[in-house]
Design a protein around this motif. Structure first.
Motif, PDB file in Angstrom:
ATOM      1  N   PRO A 591      12.065 -24.983 -21.546  1.00 29.81           N
ATOM      2  CA  PRO A 591      12.404 -26.208 -21.024  1.00 29.81           C
ATOM      3  C   PRO A 591      13.798 -26.107 -20.392  1.00 29.81           C
ATOM      4  O   PRO A 591      14.284 -26.936 -19.529  1.00 29.81           O
ATOM      5  CB  PRO A 591      12.328 -27.293 -21.754  1.00 29.81           C
ATOM      6  CG  PRO A 591      12.358 -26.517 -23.179  1.00 29.81           C
ATOM      7  CD  PRO A 591      11.673 -25.243 -22.879  1.00 29.81           C
ATOM      8  N   MET A 592      14.643 -25.002 -20.914  1.00 26.35           N
ATOM      9  CA  MET A 592      16.084 -24.841 -20.220  1.00 26.35           C
ATOM     10  C   MET A 592      16.340 -23.553 -19.193  1.00 26.35           C
ATOM     11  O   MET A 592      17.330 -23.702 -18.961  1.00 26.35           O
ATOM     12  CB  MET A 592      16.917 -24.786 -21.625  1.00 26.35           C
ATOM     13  CG  MET A 592      16.916 -25.876 -22.464  1.00 26.35           C
ATOM     14  SD  MET A 592      18.040 -25.315 -24.087  1.00 26.35           S
ATOM     15  CE  MET A 592      16.979 -24.104 -24.656  1.00 26.35           C
ATOM     16  N   ALA A 593      15.100 -23.237 -18.987  1.00 29.49           N
ATOM     17  CA  ALA A 593      15.191 -22.212 -17.939  1.00 29.49           C
ATOM     18  C   ALA A 593      15.275 -22.815 -16.453  1.00 29.49           C
ATOM     19  O   ALA A 593      14.652 -23.919 -16.278  1.00 29.49           O
ATOM     20  CB  ALA A 593      14.049 -21.417 -18.168  1.00 29.49           C
ATOM     21  N   TYR A 594      15.915 -22.209 -15.593  1.00 32.33           N
ATOM     22  CA  TYR A 594      16.164 -22.590 -14.202  1.00 32.33           C
ATOM     23  C   TYR A 594      14.615 -22.872 -13.684  1.00 32.33           C
ATOM     24  O   TYR A 594      14.482 -23.896 -13.044  1.00 32.33           O
ATOM     25  CB  TYR A 594      17.046 -21.395 -13.569  1.00 32.33           C
ATOM     26  CG  TYR A 594      17.462 -22.188 -12.283  1.00 32.33           C
ATOM     27  CD1 TYR A 594      18.338 -23.136 -12.125  1.00 32.33           C
ATOM     28  CD2 TYR A 594      17.225 -21.331 -10.835  1.00 32.33           C
ATOM     29  CE1 TYR A 594      18.907 -23.658 -10.888  1.00 32.33           C
ATOM     30  CE2 TYR A 594      17.763 -21.829  -9.801  1.00 32.33           C
ATOM     31  CZ  TYR A 594      18.880 -23.060  -9.736  1.00 32.33           C
ATOM     32  OH  TYR A 594      19.237 -23.485  -8.751  1.00 32.33           O
ATOM     33  N   HIS A 595      13.728 -21.873 -13.704  1.00 35.22           N
ATOM     34  CA  HIS A 595      12.465 -21.961 -13.187  1.00 35.22           C
ATOM     35  C   HIS A 595      11.380 -21.932 -13.865  1.00 35.22           C
ATOM     36  O   HIS A 595      10.232 -22.130 -13.292  1.00 35.22           O
ATOM     37  CB  HIS A 595      12.285 -20.958 -11.961  1.00 35.22           C
ATOM     38  CG  HIS A 595      13.203 -21.066 -10.806  1.00 35.22           C
ATOM     39  ND1 HIS A 595      14.170 -20.436 -10.193  1.00 35.22           N
ATOM     40  CD2 HIS A 595      13.365 -22.310  -9.931  1.00 35.22           C
ATOM     41  CE1 HIS A 595      14.653 -20.831  -9.001  1.00 35.22           C
ATOM     42  NE2 HIS A 595      14.386 -21.784  -8.989  1.00 35.22           N
ATOM     43  N   ASN A 596      11.517 -21.748 -15.369  1.00 31.63           N
ATOM     44  CA  ASN A 596      10.381 -21.422 -16.051  1.00 31.63           C
ATOM     45  C   ASN A 596      10.434 -22.482 -17.220  1.00 31.63           C
ATOM     46  O   ASN A 596      10.000 -22.463 -18.363  1.00 31.63           O
ATOM     47  CB  ASN A 596      10.574 -19.995 -16.748  1.00 31.63           C
ATOM     48  CG  ASN A 596      10.244 -19.019 -15.839  1.00 31.63           C
ATOM     49  OD1 ASN A 596       9.894 -19.063 -14.792  1.00 31.63           O
ATOM     50  ND2 ASN A 596      10.971 -17.787 -16.285  1.00 31.63           N
ATOM     51  N   GLY A 597      10.257 -23.921 -16.854  1.00 25.09           N
ATOM     52  CA  GLY A 597       9.990 -24.845 -17.627  1.00 25.09           C
ATOM     53  C   GLY A 597      10.677 -26.123 -17.231  1.00 25.09           C
ATOM     54  O   GLY A 597      10.447 -27.292 -17.997  1.00 25.09           O
ATOM     55  N   SER A 598      11.796 -26.152 -16.309  1.00 27.07           N
ATOM     56  CA  SER A 598      12.474 -27.239 -15.926  1.00 27.07           C
ATOM     57  C   SER A 598      11.694 -28.146 -15.121  1.00 27.07           C
ATOM     58  O   SER A 598      10.487 -27.947 -14.780  1.00 27.07           O
ATOM     59  CB  SER A 598      13.617 -26.718 -15.471  1.00 27.07           C
ATOM     60  OG  SER A 598      13.332 -25.989 -14.312  1.00 27.07           O
ATOM     61  N   VAL A 599      12.172 -29.343 -14.602  1.00 29.40           N
ATOM     62  CA  VAL A 599      11.697 -30.283 -13.663  1.00 29.40           C
ATOM     63  C   VAL A 599      12.601 -30.230 -12.551  1.00 29.40           C
ATOM     64  O   VAL A 599      13.623 -30.530 -12.594  1.00 29.40           O
ATOM     65  CB  VAL A 599      11.489 -31.652 -14.427  1.00 29.40           C
ATOM     66  CG1 VAL A 599      10.994 -32.761 -13.240  1.00 29.40           C
ATOM     67  CG2 VAL A 599      10.549 -31.698 -15.534  1.00 29.40           C
ATOM     68  N   TRP A 600      11.944 -29.977 -11.449  1.00 21.88           N
ATOM     69  CA  TRP A 600      12.640 -30.051  -9.949  1.00 21.88           C
ATOM     70  C   TRP A 600      12.055 -31.370  -9.266  1.00 21.88           C
ATOM     71  O   TRP A 600      10.749 -31.488  -8.947  1.00 21.88           O
ATOM     72  CB  TRP A 600      12.492 -28.915  -9.143  1.00 21.88           C
ATOM     73  CG  TRP A 600      13.340 -27.702  -9.785  1.00 21.88           C
ATOM     74  CD1 TRP A 600      13.038 -26.876 -10.908  1.00 21.88           C
ATOM     75  CD2 TRP A 600      14.272 -26.888  -9.034  1.00 21.88           C
ATOM     76  NE1 TRP A 600      13.838 -26.177 -10.975  1.00 21.88           N
ATOM     77  CE2 TRP A 600      14.569 -25.928  -9.930  1.00 21.88           C
ATOM     78  CE3 TRP A 600      14.844 -27.186  -7.660  1.00 21.88           C
ATOM     79  CZ2 TRP A 600      15.757 -24.987  -9.697  1.00 21.88           C
ATOM     80  CZ3 TRP A 600      15.665 -26.307  -7.589  1.00 21.88           C
ATOM     81  CH2 TRP A 600      16.326 -25.376  -8.304  1.00 21.88           C
ATOM     82  N   PRO A 601      12.788 -32.140  -8.861  1.00 23.55           N
ATOM     83  CA  PRO A 601      12.492 -33.539  -8.122  1.00 23.55           C
ATOM     84  C   PRO A 601      11.830 -33.119  -6.830  1.00 23.55           C
ATOM     85  O   PRO A 601      10.682 -33.507  -6.596  1.00 23.55           O
ATOM     86  CB  PRO A 601      13.681 -34.238  -7.951  1.00 23.55           C
ATOM     87  CG  PRO A 601      14.456 -33.883  -9.058  1.00 23.55           C
ATOM     88  CD  PRO A 601      14.385 -32.430  -9.305  1.00 23.55           C
ATOM     89  N   HIS A 602      12.163 -32.225  -6.272  1.00 25.43           N
ATOM     90  CA  HIS A 602      11.576 -31.736  -4.647  1.00 25.43           C
ATOM     91  C   HIS A 602      10.170 -31.042  -4.917  1.00 25.43           C
ATOM     92  O   HIS A 602       9.317 -31.375  -4.361  1.00 25.43           O
ATOM     93  CB  HIS A 602      12.506 -30.961  -4.084  1.00 25.43           C
ATOM     94  CG  HIS A 602      12.428 -29.268  -4.072  1.00 25.43           C
ATOM     95  ND1 HIS A 602      12.981 -28.623  -5.108  1.00 25.43           N
ATOM     96  CD2 HIS A 602      11.401 -28.593  -3.493  1.00 25.43           C
ATOM     97  CE1 HIS A 602      12.360 -27.482  -5.182  1.00 25.43           C
ATOM     98  NE2 HIS A 602      11.725 -27.449  -4.271  1.00 25.43           N
ATOM     99  N   ASP A 603      10.166 -30.270  -6.046  1.00 25.57           N
ATOM    100  CA  ASP A 603       9.060 -29.741  -6.443  1.00 25.57           C
ATOM    101  C   ASP A 603       7.789 -30.751  -6.577  1.00 25.57           C
ATOM    102  O   ASP A 603       6.579 -30.592  -6.208  1.00 25.57           O
ATOM    103  CB  ASP A 603       8.977 -28.715  -7.689  1.00 25.57           C
ATOM    104  CG  ASP A 603       7.771 -28.104  -7.837  1.00 25.57           C
ATOM    105  OD1 ASP A 603       7.044 -27.463  -7.180  1.00 25.57           O
ATOM    106  OD2 ASP A 603       7.777 -27.721  -9.356  1.00 25.57           O
TER     107      ASP A 603
END
Length: 744
Positions: A591-603
Motif C-alpha cells: 500500500p506504500m508503493a508508488y504503483h503497486n497498491g496505492s490509490v491514484w485519484p485520476h485512475d
C-alpha cells in the motif's frame, strides 16, 4: 496516463540505472525531507514555480528541494527573513482560494534590540506583526513585507532578507548526482539590485535579479538589510522582486508599483481563464470548497502557449509539458472547458516526432512524453529534453481528438489535425506493433530512459503472479484498449471528413483488435484481464486497476464488465477511499508503493467513467464518495497525485504518500470528471443538446447546479435534485436554442 517521467519510489538518489529488470530507474525523487515532513506551499505561473515553507522561506540543505524554479533550473535556493537577527514566529500561512497569492502572518519572539539612545532593551513577543504576501507572474516572484508595531513605544527594527542562488538543475535538486557543474559568476551589487548568474556547461548563462524598495540600508550578495523606526501603530512596507533570466536591463516600474500592477494582472488572468469553464455548485459547502480548489488548481497549472492552453502535469517535479498527463487532464475537463483539449492537441501535433531517434525513444508519428529545458537535459545527462518514451500517449492523442470532435463539432480543427492523426495511427501499426502480432508493445531504446512506459512507469509495476518482473517487449492491457478506442475515434472522424474508405478500414481494424484482445488477455479464473503480456507472450496473471481503463475504452463485453466491476469494488481492491492500483493479495502488493497498491485519484476517475459507460452508476458513486471523503482530510481540500492504499479506518484519514505532487493536474480534474460520470453527462453539438443519462447523485449531494453548460454556441444552467433515489432535473437558465435531455 502516467506518472510523469520517472519513478519517484523511495530509493536512494544514488541508485544506478540498469537494463536489468530488478533495478530501479536512475532519476528517482528522494524521500528524505522533500515533501514528507514539512508543510510546503507552492505557487506557479507559466514556466515559473516556487516551493516555500510555512514562513514563506526557502530552506537550503541536504535533501531539501525548496526553491524558485524557472525552466527546470533553481534560480533561488535560499530565502530567509529575520527581525532583529531572529526568525519570526508563524501565526498562519494561507494560499488564496484562486491560488493567486501566498500570505504568511508572523510575529516576533522575545527580542533584545538596540533601541538607539536607550541602549539594549527588551521587546516582548507578539508586538510586531509581519505579513508576507507573494505571487508569481511571468518570470518574476513578487513579494511585499508589511511590518507593524503594536507596542505603545516607538521601536527601531532591523529587518534582514537573506538570499542565494545555486542554479541547480531540477533533477540535481531532487537527488540525481552530477560529476561536473558550470561556474557561478561574480555577483553584481548595486544600491537596490543584486544580479546572480551561472554559466552552464551547455554554454548558457542563467541569471537571477533581485530588486528591493525602498533602497536597503545595506545590501550585499547575500543579504538586504532595512533599518526601520516604527512609531506605535505605524507600519512599514518593503518590496522585493526576483526575476529569472530577466530580459530588460532596467525595469520601467519600481518594485512597489510593479507589485501592485502585476498583482491586478495575475488575478485578472486567473479570473478570465477559469471563467471559460462550467461552474459547479452544490448543497454541500465542503464539496463546493473542494470543487473551487479543483478549478483553481487546473487553471494555475494551465500554461498559455502559442498553440493555446496546456496543463502542466504538477508541482513541483512535473511542472512542464507531458503528453499523457495533459491528454488525460484534457479528457477529464472536456465537458467543463474544451479549449484545453484543443490547446493540448495543437501543441502535441506540433511536437509529434518526425524521425527515429533512439536516444529520445522517438519514431515517426509518436506523441511526446515529456519536455525539459534544464542544463542536464540540454547536455543529455538526462534523456528528457524532447522525450517520447511513453507507449500510450499516441493512441490517447487520437482518442482525445475524437472526443473533442464529439464534444464540440469542431470539424475544422480536426481537419487541420488529420495528417497528425494519420501519422499517429501509422506509428501504432508500424512501430508500436513491434512483432506484427496486432498488439502494441514497448521496450526502451535508450538505456537511460524509462523501463516501463505505460502510466504505471515504476521499474517494478509490471510483473508475474510470482512477483518476477516482466521482461519486454511488454504489451499492456490498457494500451490495447486505448488503441481500440483510438481506431474507432479515427473512423468516426474520418467519416466526418469524407474519408469513408479509410473509416471502414479503421472500423475493421478495431473489430479485429477487440476479438484478438479478448481472446489473448482474458483470465477467466481471475475474472479480469492480464495486466500485460511479456516478451514471450506469456500473460502476467495479475489483477490490476489497469483493467478498469478498458471499461472506459469500451473494448470489454458486457458480461465481462460485470465481473471486472465486481472485482474492483471488492475489499482487496477498494480501500474505502478509492480503488488500489494493485489489490491486496498480489505478490508485489504494497500500500506504500508508488504503483503497486496505492490509490491514484485520476485512475479512479477513469475507472468510474468506464463504470458509468456500462451502467454501473452506483459503483461510480461509491468511488466518488470515497475520493470526496479523502479530500476532507487533504490540505486545502486538494486531492494529491496519490495516497497510500491502506484500508479506511473509522475516524482516520487516508495515509499520505510522502513525495506526492500537489497540485497535480489530473488529480485536480478528478472530482469534476466524477461529476460527469455520476450524471451520465454528454453533449450533442449537432443537435445543440446536453444529455443526462440515468443520472445519480452520491449520498453527500442532495442538490447540484451546473452553470454555463455550453454546446453549439448555446448555454444552459441546470439544477439537479435527488428525490426518492432518483434525480429530478430543472433548467433554470437558458441562452440560445439548447435542449436538455434527461434519460431515466
Amino acid at each position: 496516463m502516467a506518472t510523469p517521467n520517472d519513478d519517484p519510489t523511495l530509493v536512494p538518489a544514488s541508485s544506478d540505472a540498469s537494463d536489468g529488470p530488478n533495478k530501479p530507474d536512475g532519476f528517482p525523487v528522494g524521500a528524505s525531507a522533500l515533501l514528507s515532513e514539512r508543510r510546503l506551499h507552492t505557487l506557479k505561473h507559466a514556466d515559473l514555480f516556487g516551493v516555500f515553507d510555512q514562513n514563506g522561506n526557502i530552506l537550503n540543505g541536504p535533501g531539501i528541494a525548496d526553491g524558485l524554479y524557472y525552466l527546470d533550473t533553481r534560480h533561488l535556493s535560499r530565502l530567509s527573513l529575520t527581525v532583529c537577527d531572529q526568525p519570526p514566529i508563524l501565526l498562519s500561512a494561507t494560499l488564496r482560494e484562486n491560488n493567486a497569492t501566498l500570505s504568511c502572518d508572523l510575529t516576533n519572539p522575545d527580542l533584545e534590540i538596540d533601541d538607539g539612545e536607550a541602549g539594549r532593551t527588551t521587546l516582548s513577543h507578539d508586538l510586531l506583526h509581519v505579513r508576507r504576501t507573494r505571487f508569481l507572474r511571468d518570470q518574476t516572484a513578487f513579494e511585499r513585507v508589511q511590518i507593524r508595531n503594536y507596542d505603545v513605544e516607538p521601536r527601531r527594527i532591523v529587518l534582514d532578507i537573506g538570499f542565494g542562488a545555486d542554479f541547480a538543475d531540477l533533477f540535481e535538486a531532487r537527488g540525481t548526482r552530477r560529476t561536473r557543474r558550470g561556474t557561478l559568476a561574480d555577483p553584481v551589487v548595486a544600491a537596490d539590485t543584486v544580479l546572480l548568474a551561472y554559466d552552464g556547461l551547455d554554454r548558457r548563462r542563467r541569471s537571477t535579479r533581485l530588486r528591493f524598495a525602498p533602497t536597503p540600508d545595506r545590501l550585499d550578495d547575500r543579504t538586504a538589510r532595512f533599518e526601520l523606526t516604527l512609531k506605535p501603530g505605524q507600519r512599514a512596507l518593503v518590496y522585493m522582486e526576483v526575476s529569472c533570466d530577466p530580459e530588460d536591463a532596467a525595469p520601467e516600474r519600481d518594485p512597489a508599483e510593479a507589485f501592485l500592477f502585476s498583482l491586478v494582472e495575475a488575478r485578472r488572468a486567473l479570473r478570465l481563464s477559469s471563467s471559460r469553464a462550467a461552474a459547479i455548485e452544490s448543497s454541500n459547502e465542503i464539496f463546493n470548497e473542494a470543487i473551487r480548489r479543483c478549478i483553481s488548481d487546473i487553471y494555475m497549472l494551465v500554461t498559455e502557449k502559442p498553440s493555446g492552453p496546456y496543463p502542466y502535469a504538477g508541482v513541483p517535479w512535473y511542472s512542464t509539458a507531458f503528453g499523457r498527463d495533459a491528454i488525460i487532464t484534457a479528457i477529464q475537463c472536456l465537458w467543463l472547458d474544451p479549449t484545453i483539449a484543443r490547446g493540448v492537441l495543437t501543441y502535441l501535433a506540433a511536437h509529434q516526432a518526425d524521425k527515429e531517434d533512439p536516444v529520445a525513444d522517438a519514431e515517426p508519428g509518436k506523441i511526446l512524453h515529456e519536455v525539459r529545458h534544464g542544463e542536464m537535459a540540454e547536455l543529455g545527462e538526462v534523456p528528457f529534453r524532447h522525450y517520447y518514451g511513453s507507449v500510450d500517449s499516441t493512441p490517447l492523442f487520437v482518442m482525445l481528438a475524437g472526443e473533442y470532435l464529439e464534444r464540440t463539432g469542431d470539424v475544422a480543427a480536426i481537419a487541420a489535425l488529420w495528417p497528425n492523426i494519420e501519422r499517429a495511427l501509422e506509428w501504432i501499426d508500424r512501430h508500436g506493433d513491434r512483432d506484427g502480432d496486432g498488439l502494441v508493445e514497448y521496450g526502451r531504446r535508450n538505456h537511460e530512459g524509462l523501463a516501463n512506459q505505460g502510466w504505471k512507469d515504476s521499474f517494478d509495476s509490471v510483473f508475474h503472479a510470482d512477483g518476477a518482473l516482466a521482461e519486454g517487449p511488454i504489451a499492456l492491457c490498457e494500451v490495447q484498449g486505448y488503441v481500440y478506442a483510438a481506431k474507432r475515434a479515427a473512423a468516426a472522424m474520418g467519416r466526418r471528413l469524407g474519408h469513408n474508405s479509410r473509416a471502414a478500414e479503421l472500423e475493421a481494424a478495431a473489430d479485429h483488435l477487440r476479438i484478438l484482445f479478448n481472446t489473448t488477455f482474458w483470465l477467466d479464473d481471475l475474472g479480469t484481464y492480464a495486466i500485460a503480456l511479456d516478451g514471450q507472450k506469456r500473460p502476467c496473471r495479475v489483477r490490476s486497476s489497469n483493467a478498469g481503463h478498458l471499461l472506459y475504452c469500451g473494448i470489454v463485453p458486457p458480461e465481462r464488465a460485470a465481473r471486472i466491476v465486481s472485482g474492483l469494488m471488492g475489499r482487496t481492491f477498494f480501500s474505502g477511499w478509492g480503488i488500489r492500483t494493485i489489490p491486496a493479495g498480489e505478490a508485489r502488493y504494497n500500500p506504500m508503493a508508488y504503483h503497486n497498491g496505492s490509490v491514484w485519484p485520476h485512475d479512479n476517475a477513469i475507472i468510474a467513467l468506464g463504470m458509468a459507460r456500462y451502467g454501473y452508476k452506483n459503483e461510480a458513486a461509491r468511488v466518488f464518495t470515497g475520493l470526496f471523503d479523502a479530500s476532507l482530510y487533504a490540505d486545502l481540500r486538494r486531492l494529491p497525485e496519490l495516497f497510500c492504499g491502506f484500508a479506511r479506518q473509522r475516524g482516520e484519514g487516508p495515509v499520505r504518500y510522502p513525495v506526492a505532487c500537489s497540485p497535480q493536474a489530473w488529480a485536480a480534474a478528478t472530482l469534476p470528471s466524477l461529476v460527469q460520470a455520476s450524471l451520465g453527462l454528454r453533449f450533442d453539438p449537432s443537435g445543440v443538446a446536453v444529455h443526462f443519462d440515468r443520472p445519480r447523485l452520491p449520498a453527500f449531494l442532495d442538490e447540484l447546479t451546473l452553470h454555463n453548460l455550453s454546446v453549439g454556441g448555446a448555454r444552459a444552467t441546470v439544477h439537479l435534485q435527488r428525490v426518492d433515489g432518483e434525480v429530478a432535473l430543472n433548467v433554470i437558465d437558458r441562452s440560445g436554442p439548447i435542449q436538455v435531455v434527461l434519460t431515466s
